[in-house]
Design a protein around this motif. Structure first.
Motif, mmCIF file in Angstrom:
data_model
loop_
_atom_site.group_PDB
_atom_site.id
_atom_site.type_symbol
_atom_site.label_atom_id
_atom_site.label_comp_id
_atom_site.label_asym_id
_atom_site.label_seq_id
_atom_site.Cartn_x
_atom_site.Cartn_y
_atom_site.Cartn_z
ATOM 1 N N PRO A 99 0.828 -1.206 0.000
ATOM 2 C CA PRO A 99 0.000 0.000 0.000
ATOM 3 C C PRO A 99 0.867 1.263 0.000
ATOM 4 O O PRO A 99 1.945 1.289 0.601
ATOM 5 N N LYS A 100 0.380 2.303 -0.679
ATOM 6 C CA LYS A 100 1.129 3.577 -0.760
ATOM 7 C C LYS A 100 1.104 4.318 0.585
ATOM 8 O O LYS A 100 1.933 5.155 0.858
ATOM 9 N N LEU A 101 0.093 4.002 1.408
ATOM 10 C CA LEU A 101 -0.058 4.707 2.684
ATOM 11 C C LEU A 101 -0.440 3.704 3.774
ATOM 12 O O LEU A 101 -1.348 2.892 3.586
ATOM 13 N N TRP A 102 0.272 3.793 4.891
ATOM 14 C CA TRP A 102 -0.060 3.000 6.078
ATOM 15 C C TRP A 102 -0.411 3.980 7.188
ATOM 16 O O TRP A 102 0.432 4.766 7.616
ATOM 17 N N ILE A 103 -1.674 3.912 7.620
ATOM 18 C CA ILE A 103 -2.137 4.752 8.728
ATOM 19 C C ILE A 103 -2.271 3.880 9.969
ATOM 20 O O ILE A 103 -2.949 2.845 9.937
ATOM 21 N N ASN A 104 -1.597 4.285 11.034
ATOM 22 C CA ASN A 104 -1.669 3.521 12.290
ATOM 23 C C ASN A 104 -2.337 4.396 13.332
ATOM 24 O O ASN A 104 -2.008 5.577 13.457
ATOM 25 N N SER A 105 -3.276 3.808 14.080
ATOM 26 C CA SER A 105 -3.862 4.635 15.127
ATOM 27 C C SER A 105 -2.875 4.757 16.271
ATOM 28 O O SER A 105 -2.068 3.871 16.534
ATOM 29 N N SER A 106 -2.921 5.930 16.912
ATOM 30 C CA SER A 106 -2.205 6.185 18.153
ATOM 31 C C SER A 106 -3.241 6.882 19.031
ATOM 32 O O SER A 106 -4.443 6.797 18.751
ATOM 33 N N THR A 107 -2.829 7.570 20.057
ATOM 34 C CA THR A 107 -3.824 8.165 20.939
ATOM 35 C C THR A 107 -3.392 9.532 21.449
ATOM 36 O O THR A 107 -2.204 9.750 21.719
ATOM 37 N N ALA A 108 -4.367 10.413 21.600
ATOM 38 C CA ALA A 108 -4.113 11.749 22.149
ATOM 39 C C ALA A 108 -3.718 11.675 23.620
ATOM 40 O O ALA A 108 -3.236 12.659 24.190
ATOM 41 N N THR A 109 -3.898 10.505 24.228
ATOM 42 C CA THR A 109 -3.507 10.307 25.625
ATOM 43 C C THR A 109 -1.984 10.321 25.791
ATOM 44 O O THR A 109 -1.484 10.309 26.903
ATOM 45 N N THR A 150 6.190 3.346 0.923
ATOM 46 C CA THR A 150 4.957 3.558 1.698
ATOM 47 C C THR A 150 5.111 4.755 2.634
ATOM 48 O O THR A 150 6.053 4.809 3.413
ATOM 49 N N ARG A 151 4.167 5.692 2.531
ATOM 50 C CA ARG A 151 4.125 6.779 3.524
ATOM 51 C C ARG A 151 3.502 6.245 4.807
ATOM 52 O O ARG A 151 2.611 5.399 4.757
ATOM 53 N N GLN A 152 3.937 6.787 5.950
ATOM 54 C CA GLN A 152 3.395 6.337 7.235
ATOM 55 C C GLN A 152 2.855 7.528 8.027
ATOM 56 O O GLN A 152 3.536 8.549 8.142
ATOM 57 N N ALA A 153 1.641 7.383 8.540
ATOM 58 C CA ALA A 153 1.041 8.441 9.363
ATOM 59 C C ALA A 153 0.460 7.823 10.630
ATOM 60 O O ALA A 153 -0.298 6.848 10.564
ATOM 61 N N ALA A 154 0.841 8.378 11.785
ATOM 62 C CA ALA A 154 0.277 7.940 13.067
ATOM 63 C C ALA A 154 -0.752 8.973 13.505
ATOM 64 O O ALA A 154 -0.444 10.165 13.576
ATOM 65 N N LEU A 155 -1.966 8.522 13.766
ATOM 66 C CA LEU A 155 -3.048 9.437 14.151
ATOM 67 C C LEU A 155 -3.222 9.411 15.663
ATOM 68 O O LEU A 155 -3.623 8.388 16.227
#
Length: 296
Positions: A99-109, A150-155
């Motif tokens: 995949p061109k983009l991998w989005i991983n959840s993280s937390t505002a905590t 692959t670009r990576q973004a942690a939300l």
């Protein structure tokens, strides 16, 4: 052939919403889950096959933090995030067309308890304690993979609000049964995001091929706990709610097997990067969000 999206840990409230929305947009959606009807975490070959030629991987996997933080649960909360993230990273390395983009959840905590100033990606201070340790280890595991294609973004996701799920149900019940007053001091900040806006963030990052790294996913106008409860009572037409002092919450949390941190920690999180990059929130205020969710 339809475009393909893979959602890991996609059977919860957020994952189900994302699946429905992607299907509406004409995507084929593959879910990786422990449930038998989906691609199994035990089947590495099937995971690689699912990821190959997918447009996007979204990882939401992890045991719910809505439990008592005893030793067994702590281990499960931590391991369920690190093991799945590592497993996905290893599978991505084996893909011929990842995949061109991998989005991983993280937390505002991940940020400290903040009643003095808002936390942004650039000047937010990482806190301490078990929840923060989980968040930092999770992001470290995610960014330890250096994937050239692959670009990576942690939300760093705040509390997600939406219809028929997430935290709205327990909050509505509190108000319904007359317990919709302040929780603790009521001064602690409540940062949230509407599940629709969270989905739109994913689409925004998919489109913006120049963006990667860490993003705060929270509406731009956080409120205090007192304002949250007032808003809920107002939208639900319930004029009064008894407050719940800290000692009462401590007692109640033992009975319902959760932790008071979930309501007492002050999360004051601002989506600075998303706003700078031109993302517009449909539900930028709590009032709009609750009107949409509770009067739909």
């Amino acid at each position: 052939m339809n475009k393909k999206v893979v959602i890991a840990g996609g059977t919860g409230f957020i994952g189900q919403f994302f699946e429905r929305e992607f299907i509406k947009l004409g995507y084929d959606v593959t879910i990786i889950s422990r449930r038998p009807q989906h691609v199994s975490w035990e089947n590495e070959e099937a995971i690689v096959e699912a990821l190959n030629h997918a447009e996007l991987l979204i990882n939401l996997a992890g045991k719910s933090v809505n439990c008592r933080y005893n030793e067994k649960n702590r281990q499960e909360i931590m391991n369920s995030r690190l093991m799945t993230t590592n497993q996905l990273g290893q599978a991505m390395k084996r893909c011929t067309a990842p995949p061109k983009l991998w989005i991983n959840s993280s937390t505002a905590t991940i940020y400290r308890h903040a009643e003095d100033r808002p936390m942004t990606e650039t000047d937010g201070e990482v806190g301490s304690g078990f929840s923060v340790d989980v968040a930092t280890a999770w992001e470290e595991a995610f960014f330890s993979f250096n994937l050239p294609n692959t670009r990576q973004a942690a939300l760093r996701i705040a509390i997600v609000l939406g219809n028929n799920g997430g935290v709205m149900v327990p909050y509505q019940n509190l108000v319904k049964f007359g317990l919709g007053g302040n929780q603790g001091s009521g001064h602690q900040k409540f940062s949230w995001i509407h599940v629709e806006d969270l989905f739109r963030v994913v689409l925004f990052l998919q489109e913006r091929k120049d963006l990667e790294g860490v993003f705060n996913c929270s509406a731009p106008n956080p409120v205090t706990n007192q304002e949250l409860m007032q808003n809920l009572r107002s939208v639900m037409n319930i004029p009064f709610g008894f407050p719940a002092p800290k000692w009462m919450l401590e007692l109640g949390s033992i009975l319902i097997r959760t932790e008071t941190e979930l309501v007492l920690k002050s999360r004051w999180v601002i989506p600075e990067r998303l706003q700078k990059e031109g993302f517009n929130f449909t539900y930028d205020t709590l009032d709009k969000t609750l009107q949409d969710i509770l009067t739909a």
